[in-house]
Scaffold this active site. Structure first.
Site: not given
Ligand code: IMP
Length: 195
Positions: A9, A69
């Protein structure tokens, strides 16, 4: 020191890079898309991701790196989507969340970020949490994920309406990162004092 952020990301990386600069640490991107396990705790997911990364890239064993995460926890939905945020974002997205929240007056929610930091065969957890509210509509084009529907407390704009620098004043991720970078700096100071 060399510090790698293992993520696919780019937006998360850019946020982290900026915080790193404040601490004079150059955080490097290690672009890797690894499979995340499902669990009802972000801490477990982050720890298992760290293990998964080491299995896939054993050359990282002697490096300092971290995975992160995050999840969005909505109070009136009993913490949903929480650790399932990634799947929910991919399936119903921001529009789906707003539909679920239709007519709901209690918009309270929080974001949580969990970092699993690997260094010298040890893994440590650092966390950050930001309280806020789910907006009534989708606002802003910056950021990623749920940014357009999350307004951190004491703000009347969403994360997606903020510059990266402003999001970095409020976000859950800057909090877990600052905790990590502070502990790295304290460890380095101890080493210098002891020598
Ligand atoms: P992961 O940490 O990438 O597994 O994030 C889980 C979900 O939450 C994903 O769909 C991300 O796009 C969303 N997400 C994680 N961090 C953020 C943030 O800082 N802002 C908005 N969405 C987030």
């Amino acid at each position: 020191m060399e510090l790698y952020f293992i993520t696919h990301n780019k937006s998360k990386y850019l946020e982290a890079e900026e915080i790193g600069r404040e601490y004079s640490v150059s955080i490097k991107l290690f672009d890797l898309e690894y499979e995340e396990i499902q669990d009802n705790k972000l801490e477990t997911i982050a720890l298992m991701s760290c293990k998964r990364v080491l299995q896939e890239k054993p050359e990282l064993k002697n490096k300092n790196f971290f995975v992160e995460d995050a999840g969005l926890f909505i109070k009136s939905l009993n913490g949903f989507p929480g650790p399932y945020s990634s799947y929910i974002f991919k399936t119903i997205g921001n529009e789906g969340i707003l539909k679920l929240m239709k007519g709901e007056e209690d918009r309270r929610s929080h974001f949580k970020s969990v970092i699993a930091y690997h260094s010298k065969n040890e893994t440590k957890i650092h966390t950050g949490k930001t309280e806020g509210k789910i907006s009534h509509d989708i606002r802003g084009e910056k950021g990623f994920g749920f940014d357009p529907i999350f307004r951190p407390d004491e703000n009347d704009i969403t994360f997606a309406e903020m510059s990266l620098e402003t999001k970095n004043l409020y976000s859950h991720r800057q909090k877990s990162l600052r905790e990590l970078l502070t502990s790295i700096a304290a460890f380095a100071r101890k080493k210098i004092d002891g020598e």
